[in-house]
Scaffold this motif. Structure first.
Motif, PDB file in Angstrom:
ATOM      1  N   THR A  47       0.818  -1.208   0.000  1.00 29.52           N
ATOM      2  CA  THR A  47       0.000   0.000   0.000  1.00 29.52           C
ATOM      3  C   THR A  47       0.851   1.256   0.000  1.00 29.52           C
ATOM      4  O   THR A  47       0.588   2.186  -0.771  1.00 29.52           O
ATOM      5  CB  THR A  47      -0.939  -0.004   1.222  1.00 29.52           C
ATOM      6  OG1 THR A  47      -1.711  -1.200   1.196  1.00 29.52           O
ATOM      7  CG2 THR A  47      -1.854   1.197   1.219  1.00 29.52           C
ATOM      8  N   SER A  48       1.874   1.305   0.823  1.00 32.30           N
ATOM      9  CA  SER A  48       2.703   2.514   0.902  1.00 32.30           C
ATOM     10  C   SER A  48       3.491   2.727  -0.387  1.00 32.30           C
ATOM     11  O   SER A  48       3.606   3.857  -0.867  1.00 32.30           O
ATOM     12  CB  SER A  48       3.647   2.452   2.104  1.00 32.30           C
ATOM     13  OG  SER A  48       4.537   1.366   1.983  1.00 32.30           O
ATOM     14  N   ARG A  49       4.010   1.651  -0.946  1.00 28.51           N
ATOM     15  CA  ARG A  49       4.763   1.761  -2.207  1.00 28.51           C
ATOM     16  C   ARG A  49       3.847   2.220  -3.331  1.00 28.51           C
ATOM     17  O   ARG A  49       4.175   3.114  -4.108  1.00 28.51           O
ATOM     18  CB  ARG A  49       5.390   0.407  -2.553  1.00 28.51           C
ATOM     19  CG  ARG A  49       6.178   0.412  -3.837  1.00 28.51           C
ATOM     20  CD  ARG A  49       6.919  -0.930  -4.030  1.00 28.51           C
ATOM     21  NE  ARG A  49       7.277  -1.048  -5.410  1.00 28.51           N
ATOM     22  CZ  ARG A  49       6.784  -1.952  -6.245  1.00 28.51           C
ATOM     23  NH1 ARG A  49       5.923  -2.844  -5.828  1.00 28.51           N
ATOM     24  NH2 ARG A  49       7.169  -1.990  -7.502  1.00 28.51           N
ATOM     25  N   LEU A  50       2.652   1.629  -3.418  1.00 29.48           N
ATOM     26  CA  LEU A  50       1.709   1.995  -4.463  1.00 29.48           C
ATOM     27  C   LEU A  50       1.252   3.438  -4.286  1.00 29.48           C
ATOM     28  O   LEU A  50       1.167   4.191  -5.260  1.00 29.48           O
ATOM     29  CB  LEU A  50       0.514   1.050  -4.448  1.00 29.48           C
ATOM     30  CG  LEU A  50      -0.524   1.289  -5.533  1.00 29.48           C
ATOM     31  CD1 LEU A  50       0.100   1.166  -6.930  1.00 29.48           C
ATOM     32  CD2 LEU A  50      -1.676   0.317  -5.371  1.00 29.48           C
ATOM     33  N   SER A  51       0.988   3.835  -3.075  1.00 25.10           N
ATOM     34  CA  SER A  51       0.560   5.210  -2.794  1.00 25.10           C
ATOM     35  C   SER A  51       1.614   6.207  -3.263  1.00 25.10           C
ATOM     36  O   SER A  51       1.282   7.246  -3.852  1.00 25.10           O
ATOM     37  CB  SER A  51       0.306   5.376  -1.297  1.00 25.10           C
ATOM     38  OG  SER A  51      -0.055   6.700  -1.012  1.00 25.10           O
TER      39      SER A  51
END
Length: 119
Positions: A47-51
């Protein structure tokens, strides 16, 4: 589209995940995709990488987000992508557009032309 905008767009897409996201959202059409579905399509991106990648693309003006209930839906900004292609082909072949005909033909698709006017 001007040169600084084109540079920002190309810089945003110069990373593998971000390029894959743009292509995925172009395929998804104007409905777009929820962030979770994008992550799944990319093989389970965190999630953090995609965000981070989605924010980068949104700041470059290549994608946009909207909230639908508890989901954030992302979609391609077709007018920005068309502007980027237009920037590349603007002064095509110094007055000999027939040279650029293969590039223009490659852009032809059965898409609704109103999509390039959205955003």
């Amino acid at each position: 589209m001007n040169e600084p905008q084109a540079l920002a767009a190309f810089a945003a897409m110069s990373q593998e995940t971000r390029l894959r996201v743009v292509r995925l959202l172009v395929q998804a059409g104007p409905e777009g995709m929820a962030a979770g579905a994008i992550g799944e399509a990319l093989g389970g991106a965190t999630t953090s990488r995609l965000s981070f990648h989605l924010t980068h693309l949104e700041h470059a003006g290549l994608i946009q987000s909207r909230r639908e209930g508890r989901y954030i839906i992302y979609s391609a900004v077709y007018s920005a992508l068309a502007g980027l292609v237009g920037f590349l082909l603007k002064d095509c072949c110094q007055g000999h557009p027939e040279i650029c005909a293969p590039a223009v033909a490659a852009l032809s698709c059965a898409c609704d032309t109103s999509l390039t006017e959205s955003a």
